[in-house]
Design an enzyme around this catalytic site. Structure first.
Site: not given
Ligand code: NVA
Ligand code: CP
Length: 309
Positions: A112, A139, A142, A230, A268, A296
């Site tokens: 990540r 993502h 997800q 989101d 998500c 997930r």
């Molecule tokens: N768009 C959000 C998704 C979190 C799972 C982020 O990147 O923070």
């Molecule tokens: N939806 C998601 O990826 O959650 P986290 O940021 O908690 O991993």
């Protein structure tokens, strides 16, 4: 320089970097395995016995971290969790060298991070599969859980309409990829300032005319089978003015009334209650967000098997 060993090992890896890289039939195969894994969870088969996944987090996580760890363990494997600032990458070691070294210890790498280029670099030099656990641009894990969740409750997503109301962020991009791969219509409602990447919209519309852009959320949601949103401020992005721009795109009961009466709501998570979505919708009868979070685990177990066996 890539060594002969690295070059030999790097060919034919099943990396899971982005939905747009994979064919619809491969994604379908993974999803159908996810459904099987969910229904046979108690069987405790251990096909990844003896295998280890390294997980690198340069951004926070709850769901991704726990679902990958539990998933690996349920499949008989193990994990090593690394935060970006604990790695020598934070002191200048290259991604390529990190990829080469980790490949000598583990059987897969989940990462990540911020820039998509980093996971592409990791995949180029790793001799084990690399999985995208979220970047600024996408993502994909997800989305596999999201499509699985929709289909669990409403049948095939093919030909259905999904409406996105909010920021044109990494999740919106992955929904665009998914619309072309799983053959559904995607209406994206966002402020002009928060549009998804133009190149990505062009790509989607070259594939087939699956994606439409709106600046009025009510019009985008009209008769939709699924409404998605989101956070207004993604990890690592600039918060200034996002709240003012995105306030009219909040998913609330009034907006949901424009969707099909059978419409479901997905997010998500983590959610910011009272911002992009009201608690009334998040906790309401149309919301599938807890199943979505659970899925997930099942979707990623299927991704791990596709990558590592
Ligand atoms: N768009 C959000 C998704 C979190 C799972 C982020 O990147 O923070
Ligand atoms: N939806 C998601 O990826 O959650 P986290 O940021 O908690 O991993």
């Amino acid at each position: 320089m890539t060594s002969d060993y690295d070059r030999k090992m790097a060919v034919n890896q099943n990396h899971f970097l982005d939905l747009k890289d994979l064919s619809g039939s491969v994604l379908r195969k993974i999803l159908s395995q996810a459904v099987d894994l969910k229904s046979t969870r108690k069987d405790k088969k251990q096909p990844l016995n003896g295998k280890t996944l390294a997980m690198i987090f340069e951004k926070p996580s709850t769901r991704t971290r726990v679902s990958f760890e539990v998933g690996m363990k349920e499949l008989g494997g193990d994990v090593v969790v690394l935060s970006g600032d604990e790695l020598q990458v934070s002191r200048g070691e290259s991604i390529a060298d990190t990829a080469r070294v980790l490949s000598r210890y583990v059987d897969g790498i989940m990462i990540r991070t911020f820039e998509e280029a980093k996971i592409r670099e990791m995949a180029k030099y790793a001799s084990v599969p690399v999985i995208n656990g979220l970047t600024d641009n996408s993502h994909p894990c997800q989305l596999m859980a999201d499509v699985m969740t929709f289909e669990e409750h409403r049948g095939s997503i093919k030909g259905k309409t999904v409406a996105w109301s909010g920021d044109g962020n990494n999740m919106a991009s992955s929904w665009i990829h998914a619309a072309t791969k799983f053959d559904f219509r995607l209406n994206i409602a966002c402020p002009r300032e928060c549009r998804p990447d133009e190149g990505l919209l062009d790509w989607a519309n070259e594939q087939k005319n699956h994606v439409s852009l709106f600046h009025d959320p009510k019009a985008a949601v009209e008769n939709a089978d699924c409404v998605v949103t989101d956070t207004w401020v993604s990890m690592g992005s600039d918060a200034s003015n996002q709240h003012n721009l995105l306030a009219p795109f909040q998913v609330n009961k009034k907006l949901m009334e424009n969707a099909s009466p059978e419409a479901v709501f997905l997010h998500c998570l983590p959610a910011h209650r009272g911002e992009e979505v009201t608690s009334e919708v998040l906790d309401g009868p149309q919301s599938l967000v807890w199943d979505e979070a659970e899925n997930r685990l099942h979707a990623q177990k299927a991704i791990l098997l596709w990558c590592m066996t």
